[in-house]
Design an enzyme around this catalytic site. Structure first.
Site, PDB file in Angstrom:
ATOM      1  N   PHE A 100      -5.140   5.585  -1.933  1.00 48.27           N
ATOM      2  CA  PHE A 100      -5.686   6.670  -1.131  1.00 48.27           C
ATOM      3  C   PHE A 100      -4.983   7.979  -1.491  1.00 48.27           C
ATOM      4  O   PHE A 100      -3.902   7.979  -2.097  1.00 48.27           O
ATOM      5  CB  PHE A 100      -5.515   6.338   0.357  1.00 48.27           C
ATOM      6  CG  PHE A 100      -6.155   7.332   1.282  1.00 48.27           C
ATOM      7  CD1 PHE A 100      -7.526   7.515   1.284  1.00 48.27           C
ATOM      8  CD2 PHE A 100      -5.386   8.082   2.164  1.00 48.27           C
ATOM      9  CE1 PHE A 100      -8.124   8.438   2.140  1.00 48.27           C
ATOM     10  CE2 PHE A 100      -5.973   9.005   3.023  1.00 48.27           C
ATOM     11  CZ  PHE A 100      -7.340   9.184   3.013  1.00 48.27           C
ATOM     12  N   ASN A 149      -3.156  10.123  -0.139  1.00 47.46           N
ATOM     13  CA  ASN A 149      -1.783  10.452   0.252  1.00 47.46           C
ATOM     14  C   ASN A 149      -0.735   9.519  -0.340  1.00 47.46           C
ATOM     15  O   ASN A 149       0.458   9.683  -0.074  1.00 47.46           O
ATOM     16  CB  ASN A 149      -1.642  10.477   1.782  1.00 47.46           C
ATOM     17  CG  ASN A 149      -1.931   9.136   2.433  1.00 47.46           C
ATOM     18  OD1 ASN A 149      -2.000   8.099   1.781  1.00 47.46           O
ATOM     19  ND2 ASN A 149      -2.097   9.161   3.751  1.00 47.46           N
ATOM     20  N   LYS A 150      -1.154   8.554  -1.145  1.00 47.16           N
ATOM     21  CA  LYS A 150      -0.198   7.610  -1.717  1.00 47.16           C
ATOM     22  C   LYS A 150       0.562   8.235  -2.892  1.00 47.16           C
ATOM     23  O   LYS A 150       0.119   9.203  -3.494  1.00 47.16           O
ATOM     24  CB  LYS A 150      -0.929   6.337  -2.165  1.00 47.16           C
ATOM     25  CG  LYS A 150      -1.610   5.579  -1.017  1.00 47.16           C
ATOM     26  CD  LYS A 150      -0.618   5.188   0.051  1.00 47.16           C
ATOM     27  CE  LYS A 150      -1.190   4.224   1.093  1.00 47.16           C
ATOM     28  NZ  LYS A 150      -2.187   4.848   1.978  1.00 47.16           N
ATOM     29  N   ASN A 151       1.708   7.627  -3.215  1.00 49.22           N
ATOM     30  CA  ASN A 151       2.531   8.147  -4.323  1.00 49.22           C
ATOM     31  C   ASN A 151       1.749   8.185  -5.624  1.00 49.22           C
ATOM     32  O   ASN A 151       1.946   9.070  -6.461  1.00 49.22           O
ATOM     33  CB  ASN A 151       3.775   7.288  -4.498  1.00 49.22           C
ATOM     34  CG  ASN A 151       4.727   7.411  -3.320  1.00 49.22           C
ATOM     35  OD1 ASN A 151       4.316   7.722  -2.205  1.00 49.22           O
ATOM     36  ND2 ASN A 151       6.007   7.160  -3.560  1.00 49.22           N
ATOM     37  N   ALA A 179       0.807  -1.221   0.000  1.00 50.50           N
ATOM     38  CA  ALA A 179       0.000   0.000   0.000  1.00 50.50           C
ATOM     39  C   ALA A 179       0.836   1.264   0.000  1.00 50.50           C
ATOM     40  O   ALA A 179       0.419   2.296  -0.535  1.00 50.50           O
ATOM     41  CB  ALA A 179      -0.941   0.001   1.210  1.00 50.50           C
TER      42      ALA A 179
END
Length: 375
Positions: free
Chosen positions: A181, A183-185, A157
């Protein structure tokens, strides 16, 4: 607050609006449409595997992978004690019991040396979590899995595009899971993916994610198994495809952010980060996490976070250990044991602003505050 620096914002620098508008104008806004299949295909290719199965978030991706493996009541699944609780909850959804292993003091990933002692006759799988964007030491994990006939699900994740010995995260386990989500890369806002090289597991994942409708033939509304409504929408997949087109750019932006932090933080006594061998691992720095030594630094983690907040700089505490979670105790997990590394990280760790679009001047400002707060 003026000049506020959030802990993480999504980078939307490509064709997100174009593809999203195209999906809306096509009328395909739910779980069918060209962007779903294209995103699945291209993300699997990006990871170096054959199959991608898009779902609505990363937690259900783990659950779906467990279901595809046949994990259920009476089984045990080994997970890191230091992880987001979603990993443990997904195991609980199946009726199985999550079993905790402490973190490694250097990498903060699952401690390889402590896994074997937790394997029992009930153990069916291991879920290594690639913490903060650093892939676990997969070779010994896969060797243990082979020795004891266990399945491996990578919880990737936090590790889009991260590498171990030249191979991308998601390409090591029997299955792997990702979150998209905000805030993910790489993000779709909300969304997730199961990836695998095994066509049988891919088919099971597709079957169970869509209420167990048959994968082929007419839809007769007769359901042989209990399934789940875990589909990803065409809208989310449209954003995901645009993000994937810029995956390398976003990865380099995160890596560059860390390098900027590293130059300044390495000079501040009492502040440390994960440790890894750059010849083996490509760390993609989902979050720029640090650990505060309160004796050397002169302040506690919480005191530092308060100072950052007053200066308009957002931050977050690191995960609490699974062995401290009331919900898991009541579920029936074994909570006893020594988890000294996890406790140290939970007590003294935080992560700093980590947006892909973070500027050098922002990093300088953050590090100036951290340096200035030292006693």
């Amino acid at each position: 607050m003026e000049n506020f620096i959030p802990v993480c914002e999504p980078a939307l620098l490509g064709n997100e609006k174009k593809y999203l508008l195209d999906a809306v104008e096509s009328g395909w806004i739910s779980s069918a449409g060209k962007y779903v299949s294209e995103f699945e295909t291209q993300f699997a290719k990006y990871c170096g595997v054959e199959h991608g199965i898009g779902v609505c978030n990363g937690t259900v991706a783990i659950h779906l992978a467990l279901v595809a493996l046949g994990i259920g009541k009476g089984d045990e699944v080994i997970i890191p004690n230091f992880t987001m609780i979603a990993t443990a909850f997904a195991v609980c959804y199946t009726g199985a019991i999550p079993v905790f292993v402490d973190a490694d003091p250097n990498s903060w990933n699952i401690s390889i040396e402590k896994i074997e002692a937790k394997i029992t006759s009930k153990t069916k799988a291991i879920i290594p979590v690639h913490i903060m964007g650093l892939v676990c030491d997969m070779d010994p994990i896969l060797a243990l899995a082979k020795k004891y006939n266990l399945s491996v699900i990578e919880d990737a994740a936090e590790a889009h595009g991260a590498e171990y010995k030249g191979k991308k995260s998601g390409s090591f386990g029997h299955l792997a899971t990702f979150s998209f989500f905000a805030n993910k890369n790489l993000t779709t806002g909300e969304g997730g993916m199961v990836v695998t090289n095994d066509s049988k597991f891919a088919s099971k994942s597709r079957y169970y994610k869509n209420l167990c409708f048959p994968l082929e033939g007419a839809r007769e509304y007769n359901h042989a198994d209990i399934g789940f409504n875990y589909r990803i929408s065409n809208l989310h997949a449209a954003i995901g495809l645009a993000q994937l087109e810029k995956a390398e750019q976003y990865t380099e932006m995160r890596i560059n952010n860390f390098k900027n932090y590293q130059k300044l933080l390495s000079e501040i006594k009492g502040i440390s980060t994960q440790v890894w061998d750059e010849t083996v691992y490509k760390h993609v720095h989902w979050m720029n996490a640090i650990k505060v030594d309160p004796i050397v630094y002169g302040r506690s983690r919480d005191e530092l976070m308060d100072i950052l907040k007053k200066e308009g700089i957002d931050s977050r505490k690191l995960f609490n250990g699974m062995h401290t979670q009331k919900s898991l105790r009541e579920y029936g997990c074994v909570m006893e044991g020594e988890y000294t590394v996890t406790e140290d990280l939970s007590r003294n760790g935080l992560y700093l602003p980590s947006s892909s679009t973070l500027t050098l001047s922002q990093v300088n400002r953050i590090c100036d505050v951290i340096n200035g707060a030292k006693i």
